[in-house]
Design a protein around this motif. Structure first.
Motif, PDB file in Angstrom:
ATOM      1  N   UNK A 197     -19.598  24.862  14.275  1.00 23.81           N
ATOM      2  CA  UNK A 197     -19.631  24.144  15.543  1.00 23.81           C
ATOM      3  C   UNK A 197     -18.245  24.130  16.172  1.00 23.81           C
ATOM      4  N   UNK A 198     -18.202  24.118  17.475  1.00 26.58           N
ATOM      5  CA  UNK A 198     -16.924  23.975  18.171  1.00 26.58           C
ATOM      6  C   UNK A 198     -16.401  22.561  17.910  1.00 26.58           C
ATOM      7  N   UNK A 199     -15.082  22.315  18.076  1.00 26.19           N
ATOM      8  CA  UNK A 199     -14.536  20.965  17.862  1.00 26.19           C
ATOM      9  C   UNK A 199     -15.269  19.905  18.696  1.00 26.19           C
ATOM     10  N   UNK A 200     -15.632  20.252  19.928  1.00 26.47           N
ATOM     11  CA  UNK A 200     -16.328  19.297  20.800  1.00 26.47           C
ATOM     12  C   UNK A 200     -17.718  18.974  20.250  1.00 26.47           C
ATOM     13  N   UNK A 201     -18.425  20.032  19.784  1.00 28.21           N
ATOM     14  CA  UNK A 201     -19.755  19.822  19.229  1.00 28.21           C
ATOM     15  C   UNK A 201     -19.687  19.023  17.927  1.00 28.21           C
ATOM     16  N   UNK A 202     -18.706  19.343  17.086  1.00 28.36           N
ATOM     17  CA  UNK A 202     -18.560  18.649  15.812  1.00 28.36           C
ATOM     18  C   UNK A 202     -18.271  17.163  16.042  1.00 28.36           C
ATOM     19  N   UNK A 203     -17.426  16.876  17.023  1.00 25.66           N
ATOM     20  CA  UNK A 203     -17.121  15.487  17.361  1.00 25.66           C
ATOM     21  C   UNK A 203     -18.379  14.768  17.836  1.00 25.66           C
ATOM     22  N   UNK A 204     -19.170  15.446  18.661  1.00 23.36           N
ATOM     23  CA  UNK A 204     -20.403  14.845  19.175  1.00 23.36           C
ATOM     24  C   UNK A 204     -21.380  14.547  18.038  1.00 23.36           C
ATOM     25  N   UNK A 205     -21.473  15.455  17.061  1.00 21.87           N
ATOM     26  CA  UNK A 205     -22.368  15.242  15.927  1.00 21.87           C
ATOM     27  C   UNK A 205     -21.924  14.049  15.077  1.00 21.87           C
ATOM     28  N   UNK A 206     -20.605  13.919  14.884  1.00 23.94           N
ATOM     29  CA  UNK A 206     -20.085  12.775  14.126  1.00 23.94           C
ATOM     30  C   UNK A 206     -20.363  11.466  14.858  1.00 23.94           C
ATOM     31  N   UNK A 207     -20.194  11.496  16.179  1.00 24.16           N
ATOM     32  CA  UNK A 207     -20.469  10.298  16.979  1.00 24.16           C
ATOM     33  C   UNK A 207     -21.948   9.927  16.889  1.00 24.16           C
ATOM     34  N   UNK A 208     -22.792  10.940  16.931  1.00 30.14           N
ATOM     35  CA  UNK A 208     -24.231  10.695  16.858  1.00 30.14           C
ATOM     36  C   UNK A 208     -24.609  10.146  15.487  1.00 30.14           C
ATOM     37  N   UNK A 209     -24.049  10.716  14.450  1.00 30.70           N
ATOM     38  CA  UNK A 209     -24.356  10.276  13.081  1.00 30.70           C
ATOM     39  C   UNK A 209     -23.957   8.812  12.888  1.00 30.70           C
TER      40      UNK A 209
END
Length: 294
Positions: free
Chosen positions: A34-46
């Motif tokens: 995942x791109x850094x932006x996508x990875x951050x979004x996934x962590x926020x969602x989790x």
């Protein structure tokens, strides 16, 4: 999005081309990040979601394969989202405890919780809800575009399904991109998808209809890896590159089994070759009809 050239007689034979595409799939899934932006979004969602066990996630996905995040109705409401009308709940397991008194060596009594079993509780997938945007929206990848290759693949996939008495309809797919219902042997694809994504989804569900109709022994992970892997190979063979979507989809289902593609690669290969040959037969019949009417 890249588009490969259409298949012709001068290209490698089916076996060689399929093996080449499976190799591309294996590399793409293995190296997907995942791109850094996508990875951050996934962590926020989790962080916003309840922390369910891997077993419960698999139980939920067995009922709703396209689900990405699951939560009770109350939690979705707290996040500003409502469950879409007529959506059915997904059942997972919640541990049930009872309080028991326990005496220690000094005859002192303490109260503690003891697991006595599990109860079924309802949850809903993110795809079954609507309302305020959430971090996962930044990672919601769709295949855009409307190319001739996709339209041709759709046409022949519908023909193959029709031959197998498997109706294909386009409409409300219950929040998913599409689904196959074994009980009624039918395929439903979301009418909201672009032509290219509709094509990929139709082939994915076609695989389910041909391979998993009576399959009660394979895991959900195996079924999804085989269906998406085959969809990638078949679509790519005939000129539609679905790697942007397929690599991450297969990765999401195989991350708990690093050798998933090694385990299911031969099934993807055999299924892909069978469907490709069916496509070619229909193409040849179409060409013959055109020649006769020319």
């Amino acid at each position: 999005m890249k588009k490969k050239g259409k298949w012709n007689q001068n290209q490698p034979n089916i076996q060689e081309k399929v093996e080449e595409l499976i190799s591309i799939l294996e590399d793409g899934v293995s190296n997907f990040t995942y791109s850094p932006e996508e990875f951050k979004a996934l962590l926020e969602m989790k962080a916003l979601m309840p922390d369910y066990s891997f077993r419960n996630i698999m139980v939920a996905k067995a009922q709703y394969p396209n689900g990405t995040f699951f939560a009770p109705l109350k939690r979705w409401n707290e996040l500003g989202r409502m469950v879409i009308k007529h959506q059915k709940s997904i059942r997972i397991f919640k541990p049930k405890f009872k309080k028991v008194n326990k005496e220690d060596k000094e005859n002192s009594t303490t109260e503690e919780k003891q697991l006595v079993g599990y109860i079924s509780v309802p949850v809903f997938a993110y795809q079954q809800t609507e309302g305020d945007p959430l971090p996962i929206d930044k990672v919601d990848i769709k295949l855009d575009g409307d190319c001739p290759e996709a339209r041709e693949i759709i046409h022949f996939a519908e023909k193959i399904a029709e031959t197998d008495n498997c109706p294909v309809t386009y409409g409300d797919a219950d929040g998913a991109n599409g689904f196959y219902r074994p009980a009624t042997h039918e395929i439903v694809v979301s009418e909201s998808l672009s032509t290219n994504h509709r094509c990929k989804t139709l082939v994915h569900e076609l695989v389910h209809s041909k391979v998993h109709r009576y399959d009660t022994s394979s895991s959900t992970s195996e079924k999804e890896v085989v269906a998406e892997g085959t969809a990638f190979v078949v679509c790519s063979f005939f000129g539609l590159d679905t790697s942007d979507y397929s690599f991450r989809y297969v990765k999401s289902w195989s991350k708990s089994e690093e050798d998933a593609l090694l385990k299911y690669g031969s099934q993807i290969c055999n299924t892909s070759k069978k469907i490709i040959r069916e496509f070619k037969t229909l193409m040849e019949e179409k060409s013959e009809q055109i020649l006769k009417t020319a």
